[in-house]
Design an enzyme around this catalytic site. Sequence first.
Site, PDB file in Angstrom:
ATOM      1  N   CYS A 121       3.051 -35.340 -59.393  1.00 18.83           N
ATOM      2  CA  CYS A 121       4.114 -35.896 -60.235  1.00 18.83           C
ATOM      3  C   CYS A 121       3.868 -37.356 -60.626  1.00 18.83           C
ATOM      4  CB  CYS A 121       5.460 -35.787 -59.524  1.00 18.83           C
ATOM      5  SG  CYS A 121       5.895 -34.087 -59.151  1.00 18.83           S
ATOM      6  N   HIS A 122       3.478 -38.177 -59.655  1.00 17.85           N
ATOM      7  CA  HIS A 122       3.371 -39.608 -59.929  1.00 17.85           C
ATOM      8  C   HIS A 122       1.998 -40.182 -59.608  1.00 17.85           C
ATOM      9  CE1 HIS A 122       7.705 -38.808 -59.315  1.00 17.85           C
ATOM     10  NE2 HIS A 122       7.748 -39.450 -60.453  1.00 17.85           N
ATOM     11  N   GLY A 123       1.092 -39.362 -59.097  1.00 15.76           N
ATOM     12  CA  GLY A 123      -0.283 -39.804 -58.901  1.00 15.76           C
ATOM     13  C   GLY A 123      -0.584 -40.526 -57.601  1.00 15.76           C
TER      14      GLY A 123
END
Length: 188
Positions: free
Chosen positions: A147-149
């Site tokens: 989702c956000h790395g």
Amino acid sequence: MTGPGKNPDDAAEVIHEQRRECLCKLTKFVGAAGVAAAMWPLVAALGPDEQTQADGEPMDIPLGNVAPGETLRRVWRGKLVFIRHRTEQEIKLANALDGVSRIQPQADAQRVKPGHEQWLVVYGYCPHAGCIPNEQTGEKSGWLCPCHGSEFDLSGRVTRGPAEENMAIPDYAFHPDGQTLRIGVKDV
């Protein structure tokens, strides 16, 4: 029905008014029952399931059939737990990355049990937003939050991305046989 001074139209109007009131009340009742019936599955889904209602009893996990390089996923108390059987190479890589975590530098030895360095046990959630990280293999072995790395190494330490904490470690211990892990206790 009509008496002196009574208008038949007035009596019919009273009856119609009573019917309207009755129908309105009945419609409200049926509507409320329908909303309650529709909401029931949603409310039931938000509560804990039968497995988690055991009030967090410890869970034993046999490890004998887990090959090096494999990760078990188990749910304990409603939370996903990763149990990684690390290879010798993965342990060396995790030790080489000691102090690299940009937020919470921890040595690999602080994140595993002495004598059981091959087993990494962490909650399977990204501490940034609660997403479930995907396992990575190869040069960047560890986990990647899709989702956000945020990236986590083979010790569950954050190495990149918006996560502000390392992957959390549940309480656990090994049975004396060394082949069974018990989640939910500090000592066996």
